[in-house]
Design a protein around this motif. Structure first.
Motif, PDB file in Angstrom:
ATOM      1  N   GLN A   1      37.209 -22.931   0.106  1.00  0.00           N
ATOM      2  CA  GLN A   1      36.259 -22.978   1.208  1.00  0.00           C
ATOM      3  C   GLN A   1      35.260 -24.102   0.963  1.00  0.00           C
ATOM      4  OE1 GLN A   1      34.709 -18.979   1.000  1.00  0.00           O
ATOM      5  NE2 GLN A   1      36.201 -18.202   2.476  1.00  0.00           N
ATOM      6  N   ILE A   2      34.810 -24.712   2.045  1.00  0.00           N
ATOM      7  CA  ILE A   2      33.931 -25.877   1.953  1.00  0.00           C
ATOM      8  C   ILE A   2      32.480 -25.427   1.902  1.00  0.00           C
ATOM      9  CG2 ILE A   2      33.141 -27.946   3.159  1.00  0.00           C
ATOM     10  CD1 ILE A   2      35.934 -28.288   4.241  1.00  0.00           C
ATOM     11  N   ASN A   3      31.752 -25.947   0.932  1.00  0.00           N
ATOM     12  CA  ASN A   3      30.305 -25.737   0.863  1.00  0.00           C
ATOM     13  C   ASN A   3      29.609 -26.835   1.663  1.00  0.00           C
ATOM     14  OD1 ASN A   3      30.078 -23.424  -0.690  1.00  0.00           O
ATOM     15  ND2 ASN A   3      30.208 -24.549  -2.613  1.00  0.00           N
ATOM     16  N   PRO A   4      28.872 -26.483   2.703  1.00  0.00           N
ATOM     17  CA  PRO A   4      28.214 -27.534   3.502  1.00  0.00           C
ATOM     18  C   PRO A   4      27.031 -28.140   2.769  1.00  0.00           C
ATOM     19  CG  PRO A   4      27.602 -25.371   4.322  1.00  0.00           C
ATOM     20  CD  PRO A   4      28.628 -25.136   3.250  1.00  0.00           C
ATOM     21  N   LEU A   5      26.697 -29.324   3.178  1.00  0.00           N
ATOM     22  CA  LEU A   5      25.544 -30.029   2.629  1.00  0.00           C
ATOM     23  C   LEU A   5      24.263 -29.352   3.110  1.00  0.00           C
ATOM     24  CD1 LEU A   5      25.582 -32.655   0.881  1.00  0.00           C
ATOM     25  CD2 LEU A   5      24.961 -33.905   2.937  1.00  0.00           C
ATOM     26  N   SER A   6      23.283 -29.237   2.255  1.00  0.00           N
ATOM     27  CA  SER A   6      22.017 -28.628   2.654  1.00  0.00           C
ATOM     28  C   SER A   6      21.283 -29.533   3.642  1.00  0.00           C
ATOM     29  CB  SER A   6      21.138 -28.366   1.429  1.00  0.00           C
ATOM     30  OG  SER A   6      20.794 -29.584   0.798  1.00  0.00           O
TER      31      SER A   6
ATOM     32  N   LEU B   1      19.325 -37.011  13.756  1.00  0.00           N
ATOM     33  CA  LEU B   1      19.521 -35.857  14.634  1.00  0.00           C
ATOM     34  C   LEU B   1      20.997 -35.492  14.768  1.00  0.00           C
ATOM     35  CD1 LEU B   1      16.935 -36.804  17.398  1.00  0.00           C
ATOM     36  CD2 LEU B   1      16.683 -35.101  15.603  1.00  0.00           C
ATOM     37  N   TYR B   2      21.862 -36.492  14.880  1.00  0.00           N
ATOM     38  CA  TYR B   2      23.289 -36.188  15.012  1.00  0.00           C
ATOM     39  C   TYR B   2      23.810 -35.471  13.766  1.00  0.00           C
ATOM     40  CZ  TYR B   2      28.328 -36.882  15.302  1.00  0.00           C
ATOM     41  OH  TYR B   2      29.680 -36.682  15.307  1.00  0.00           O
ATOM     42  N   SER B   3      23.391 -35.922  12.600  1.00  0.00           N
ATOM     43  CA  SER B   3      23.832 -35.273  11.360  1.00  0.00           C
ATOM     44  C   SER B   3      23.323 -33.843  11.278  1.00  0.00           C
ATOM     45  CB  SER B   3      23.343 -36.081  10.154  1.00  0.00           C
ATOM     46  OG  SER B   3      23.845 -37.397  10.189  1.00  0.00           O
ATOM     47  N   LEU B   4      22.086 -33.621  11.717  1.00  0.00           N
ATOM     48  CA  LEU B   4      21.545 -32.260  11.686  1.00  0.00           C
ATOM     49  C   LEU B   4      22.264 -31.357  12.687  1.00  0.00           C
ATOM     50  CD1 LEU B   4      17.730 -33.057  11.387  1.00  0.00           C
ATOM     51  CD2 LEU B   4      19.231 -32.144   9.615  1.00  0.00           C
ATOM     52  N   ILE B   5      22.573 -31.884  13.871  1.00  0.00           N
ATOM     53  CA  ILE B   5      23.323 -31.092  14.851  1.00  0.00           C
ATOM     54  C   ILE B   5      24.726 -30.797  14.325  1.00  0.00           C
ATOM     55  CG2 ILE B   5      24.303 -31.129  17.180  1.00  0.00           C
ATOM     56  CD1 ILE B   5      21.901 -32.820  18.030  1.00  0.00           C
ATOM     57  N   LEU B   6      25.332 -31.792  13.688  1.00  0.00           N
ATOM     58  CA  LEU B   6      26.660 -31.589  13.100  1.00  0.00           C
ATOM     59  C   LEU B   6      26.612 -30.549  11.988  1.00  0.00           C
ATOM     60  CD1 LEU B   6      29.451 -32.897  13.612  1.00  0.00           C
ATOM     61  CD2 LEU B   6      29.010 -34.368  11.647  1.00  0.00           C
ATOM     62  N   ARG B   7      25.559 -30.590  11.191  1.00  0.00           N
ATOM     63  CA  ARG B   7      25.407 -29.595  10.122  1.00  0.00           C
ATOM     64  C   ARG B   7      25.204 -28.195  10.694  1.00  0.00           C
ATOM     65  NH1 ARG B   7      24.914 -25.847   7.565  1.00  0.00           N
ATOM     66  NH2 ARG B   7      24.005 -25.529   5.495  1.00  0.00           N
ATOM     67  N   LEU B   8      24.535 -28.100  11.835  1.00  0.00           N
ATOM     68  CA  LEU B   8      24.273 -26.802  12.446  1.00  0.00           C
ATOM     69  C   LEU B   8      25.512 -26.234  13.129  1.00  0.00           C
ATOM     70  CD1 LEU B   8      22.164 -24.632  13.226  1.00  0.00           C
ATOM     71  CD2 LEU B   8      21.675 -25.988  15.268  1.00  0.00           C
ATOM     72  N   CYS B   9      26.240 -27.076  13.855  1.00  0.00           N
ATOM     73  CA  CYS B   9      27.376 -26.591  14.654  1.00  0.00           C
ATOM     74  C   CYS B   9      28.688 -26.605  13.872  1.00  0.00           C
ATOM     75  CB  CYS B   9      27.510 -27.435  15.922  1.00  0.00           C
ATOM     76  SG  CYS B   9      26.051 -27.391  16.988  1.00  0.00           S
TER      77      CYS B   9
END
Length: 573
Positions: A523-528, A488-496
């Motif tokens: 520019q940084i490409n975020p992880l899916s 959950l923390y990783s998903l919240i970090l990916r979202l915010c």
């Protein structure tokens, strides 16, 4: 050759000075970390860089000069900046300047000590220093080919910026001999709330560690290793979930510092998962204790159990007759039907014996929801297992009887063919039988063959009922595993803050003109989201069936007992 200069965008408005950073000779690249602006003493700059290099283990040096002609208009400035190359002695000496109000930049290199100076094509790459320092570059899932090589080159740049964090801890308000411009020049980024939480977490972790050590000592005591308690601990999913959460609490309260990014993310994911689990459990508990829902649930539980028992009795009465027009063995049919009806009678008596205490039991069980929603779901799974224990017994009886007949028929079939099973060598060998053995084998084979349809019908019906219960429990376990394993923390970090989890980079052209360096923006490409779940998914205590579908169908056909939701370490009898 192509010279790549990675320049932080926060330094584009810095005063004139010298560029400090790391030279990566393998890639012919320069990573600029900060600008040291005037006035400065070269000896003090060298001492400062030596101290930074000792702490960060990064070969930081002076790479060139930076001239902001919009702020500095002296003609002798460019000559002075060129002369600095003889003091700091770096090849090539990079000179970057901003041409007044023009949008174009100039970037050149000097090679004073080289015998054969070569003109190099220069690419000036802008990067956001804050995002690059806070982000973590993940290797590609496909580690072969060109993508892996490009990822290794990028990781050197990200690693350089991340390891140079000490360099960014000084701002312009510090009274030091060296004045730097970087992403924290206007002040070190910090939060009072975070600092207070860090200070408060130390005694809280010490207290939690003490409590967990006491609980772990009780769990490891010899009293819990006695047969009834050890059996219950291994079979009840509630005990397994409590042990799993106890391990999570030990990881969170550990005094050991995370050694790498993966350990840090694992701790954060466990903490957020535990926090959300407890919050959902408290919400469930508050809902249960409102408007006397516990009492209503207890009042409906007994009628539901009676209704299930009546349906089972009707089903057995149907099987004892002529189910679907099939002609069963009358004697065996009556024996099996009465045997199962007697078990249902015992079960109804047991339920009605507990009926005065069910509301009190549910009231205390509801309090366990404060330990988390997963604990409440595991308790629900155990309650379903206890309420359907008679169905499990019917399945075991039918499966054992059916399995006995199947193996008996297969053994007698080998007798007709003059074969036998060699137990020592685990193979089928030839064997000669006399007339009496063949006669008795024929009688037994005939009896088992004609009794098989009746047994198979009971086995089929109770297996379907058992599978229905297992599917319900399986869905509950899937939900528990989802809550336990979801990062959950990783998903919240990916979202915010998607830049914190980097999968790669992309470049956008800012400036391109003949005779001028190519200016790019990195520019940084975020992880899916799928890759985030796959990378940071937490391990769970339960495991799925190790058997394939063909093996499961074979076990069902042979009447072997199946435990679809076994835990790790359990042995199947």
């Amino acid at each position: 050759m192509v010279l790549k200069v990675f320049f932080p965008s926060c330094c584009s408005s810095a005063d004139s000075g010298i560029l400090i950073g790391r030279w990566i000779s393998e890639q012919n690249s320069a990573v600029i970390l900060a600008v040291v602006h005037f006035p400065f003493i070269p000896v003090q700059v060298k001492q400062y860089l030596g101290e930074v290099q000792r702490v960060t283990k990064v070969s930081v040096s002076v790479l060139g000069s930076w001239s902001n002609s919009k702020q500095e208009k002296e003609e002798s400035l460019s000559e002075f900046l060129e002369d600095l190359g003889t003091i700091f002695c770096h090849e090539p000496w990079i000179q970057i300047s901003k041409e007044g109000d023009s949008k174009f930049w100039s970037c050149s290199t000097l090679q004073k000590h080289s015998k054969n100076p070569q003109e190099e094509e220069i690419i000036l790459v802008y990067y956001d220093q804050r995002k690059v320092m806070l982000s973590h570059l993940h290797p590609p899932l496909d580690t072969a080919g060109q993508r892996a090589e490009d990822a290794s080159k990028l990781s050197a740049i990200f690693d350089t910026v991340a390891r140079s964090q000490v360099l960014f801890m000084t701002d312009r308000y510090d009274e030091g001999p060296v004045k730097l411009t970087h992403w924290q020049s206007d002040g070190v980024e910090a939060s009072i709330i975070v600092e207070l939480l860090k200070q408060a977490s130390v005694p809280a972790c010490m207290l939690l560690t003490l409590l967990l050590s006491l609980v772990s000592g009780i769990c490891r005591s010899r009293v819990l290793k006695l047969w009834p308690l050890s059996f219950l601990w291994s079979k009840l999913s509630t005990c397994e979930q409590l042990g799993h959460r106890l391990q999570h609490l030990q990881v969170i309260s550990s005094n050991k510092k995370a050694q790498n990014h993966n350990q840090l993310m694992r701790k954060a994911n466990i903490f957020v998962s535990l926090l959300i689990d407890v919050a959902l459990g408290i919400l469930l508990m508050s809902w249960l204790y409102r408007k006397n829902r516990i009492g209503h649930l207890a009042d409906t539980l007994i009628p539901v159990a009676d209704h299930v028992a009546e349906e089972l009795q009707d089903l057995l009465q149907w099987l004892m007759g002529a189910p679907a027009g099939l002609k069963m063995n009358r004697a065996l049919d009556q024996v099996l039907g009465r045997f199962f009806l007697y078990h249902i009678h015992l079960w109804i008596s047991y339920i009605h014996l507990l009926s005065p205490f069910i509301e009190m039991i549910l009231w205390y069980v509801g309090l366990s929801a404060c330990l988390g929603l997963t604990v409440a779901l595991c308790i629900l799974s155990d309650i379903i297992a206890l309420l359907t224990f008679h169905i499990y017994c019917f399945y075991v009886y039918g499966a054992r009887l059916y399995c006995l007949k199947i193996y008996g028929l297969s053994s007698l079939w080998r007798l007709f063919r003059g074969k036998k099973w060699n137990v020592l060598r685990q193979r089928v060998d030839s064997c000669s039988y006399d007339l009496d053995q063949l006669f008795i084998g024929t009688l037994l084979f005939t009896i088992l063959l004609f009794l098989l349809p009746t047994t198979a019908l009971y086995y089929l019906v109770f297996t379907l009922l058992r599978l229905l219960v297992v599917i319900v429990q399986g869905l509950i376990h899937l939900l528990v595993d989802l809550i336990d394993s979801l990062p959950l923390y990783s998903l919240i970090l990916r979202l915010c803050r998607s830049y914190r989890l980097a999968a790669g980079v992309k470049f956008r052209v800012l400036e391109q003109q003949d005779g001028k360096p190519l200016r790019l923006l990195m520019q940084i490409n975020p992880l899916s989201y799928g890759a985030v779940v796959q990378t940071y998914r937490l391990p769970t205590y339960s495991c799925y069936p190790r058997d394939s579908w063909a093996s499961l169908c074979k076990k069902l056909f042979l009447g072997e007992l199946i435990y679809p939701w076994k835990h790790k370490g359990d042995k199947q009898n």
